[in-house]
Write a protein that holds these residues in place. Structure first.
Motif, PDB file in Angstrom:
ATOM      1  N   ARG A 179      47.143 -26.260 -12.571  1.00 32.44           N
ATOM      2  CA  ARG A 179      46.321 -25.279 -13.270  1.00 32.44           C
ATOM      3  C   ARG A 179      46.717 -25.334 -14.736  1.00 32.44           C
ATOM      4  N   VAL A 180      45.745 -25.648 -15.593  1.00 26.15           N
ATOM      5  CA  VAL A 180      45.991 -25.727 -17.031  1.00 26.15           C
ATOM      6  C   VAL A 180      45.197 -24.632 -17.721  1.00 26.15           C
ATOM      7  N   GLY A 181      45.730 -24.174 -18.842  1.00 25.23           N
ATOM      8  CA  GLY A 181      45.067 -23.102 -19.569  1.00 25.23           C
ATOM      9  C   GLY A 181      44.967 -23.415 -21.052  1.00 25.23           C
ATOM     10  N   MET A 182      43.858 -23.015 -21.637  1.00 22.00           N
ATOM     11  CA  MET A 182      43.670 -23.146 -23.077  1.00 22.00           C
ATOM     12  C   MET A 182      44.338 -21.942 -23.705  1.00 22.00           C
ATOM     13  N   GLY A 183      45.387 -22.194 -24.474  1.00 20.13           N
ATOM     14  CA  GLY A 183      46.155 -21.094 -25.030  1.00 20.13           C
ATOM     15  C   GLY A 183      46.197 -21.111 -26.537  1.00 20.13           C
ATOM     16  N   ARG A 184      46.192 -19.926 -27.111  1.00 22.37           N
ATOM     17  CA  ARG A 184      46.351 -19.757 -28.552  1.00 22.37           C
ATOM     18  C   ARG A 184      47.751 -19.213 -28.764  1.00 22.37           C
ATOM     19  N   GLY A 185      48.509 -19.842 -29.649  1.00 25.79           N
ATOM     20  CA  GLY A 185      49.897 -19.468 -29.883  1.00 25.79           C
ATOM     21  C   GLY A 185      50.040 -18.029 -30.335  1.00 25.79           C
ATOM     22  N   LYS A 186      51.025 -17.329 -29.768  1.00 26.05           N
ATOM     23  CA  LYS A 186      51.286 -15.944 -30.139  1.00 26.05           C
ATOM     24  C   LYS A 186      52.260 -15.895 -31.307  1.00 26.05           C
ATOM     25  N   TYR A 230      51.920 -18.184 -25.281  1.00 27.56           N
ATOM     26  CA  TYR A 230      50.500 -18.397 -25.548  1.00 27.56           C
ATOM     27  C   TYR A 230      49.667 -17.278 -24.950  1.00 27.56           C
ATOM     28  N   GLU A 231      48.567 -17.006 -25.595  1.00 26.35           N
ATOM     29  CA  GLU A 231      47.569 -16.097 -25.061  1.00 26.35           C
ATOM     30  C   GLU A 231      46.531 -16.984 -24.374  1.00 26.35           C
ATOM     31  N   ILE A 232      46.525 -16.986 -23.059  1.00 28.81           N
ATOM     32  CA  ILE A 232      45.680 -17.890 -22.283  1.00 28.81           C
ATOM     33  C   ILE A 232      44.256 -17.346 -22.255  1.00 28.81           C
ATOM     34  N   GLU A 233      43.311 -18.168 -22.717  1.00 27.98           N
ATOM     35  CA  GLU A 233      41.909 -17.750 -22.808  1.00 27.98           C
ATOM     36  C   GLU A 233      41.094 -18.206 -21.609  1.00 27.98           C
ATOM     37  N   GLU A 234      41.323 -19.435 -21.166  1.00 27.03           N
ATOM     38  CA  GLU A 234      40.525 -19.995 -20.073  1.00 27.03           C
ATOM     39  C   GLU A 234      41.404 -20.936 -19.271  1.00 27.03           C
TER      40      GLU A 234
END
Length: 174
Positions: free
Chosen positions: A140-147, A38-42
């Protein structure tokens, strides 16, 4: 002393003398696959609702968060897929090691996360489980967009070139 400006004197905190030990966060488990997939955004910090035997078990040996994910159900945030081993001295007080665990965050944060998760290709991924300064278990959790596969290859190639540059600089210094 200047007029209208109060004097500020630094006071030591209670119990924080010369020999006071400063606690820092202690990592329990780290999800390395999350940054790869994932590309972690926040990122956010969330508390996690655990029983006493689960906390003792985590202190005894680490748990696994690599295959876990977060969901929002009924306005609450849950952590799914984490395996916390049963406590060795727990007996009948041990709970199911693979149960859903509620995450503790502010209502506004949960609502914002829920709205963002409705878009396609976005997931809430656990990144790190740790004890904070007060010895509470945090996640710690992150909002991720799948790569995509080509994004992963590009990242690996970038890491390799950076590694080679560092090696060359190190060899040059010698």
């Amino acid at each position: 002393m200047a007029k209208g400006r109060p004097s500020v004197v630094a006071q030591p905190k209670a119990g924080g003398g010369q020999g006071a030990r400063v606690r820092q966060k202690r990592t329990i488990a780290h999800n390395r696959a999350a940054r790869h997939n994932y590309e972690i955004e926040e990122t956010w910090e969330a508390g996690i609702e655990l029983t006493g035997t689960e906390v003792k078990s985590i202190r005894e040996r680490p748990c696994q968060i690599s295959d876990s994910f977060c969901i929002v159900r009924g306005g609450e945030l849950f952590l799914v897929g984490v395996h916390i081993h049963p406590y060795s001295n727990g007996g009948v007080w041990n709970v199911d090691p693979d149960r859903r665990r509620r995450l503790l965050m502010h209502r506004r944060q949960i609502d914002a996360i829920d709205q963002r998760m409705k878009t396609k290709g976005v997931a809430l991924v656990p990144l790190e489980l740790y004890f904070d300064e007060r010895n509470r278990v945090k996640l710690r959790v992150g909002m991720g967009r799948g790569k995509k596969l080509y994004d992963k290859r590009r990242d690996m190639a970038k890491r390799d070139t950076e590694r080679e540059v560092q090696r060359a600089l190190k060899a040059r210094v010698r």
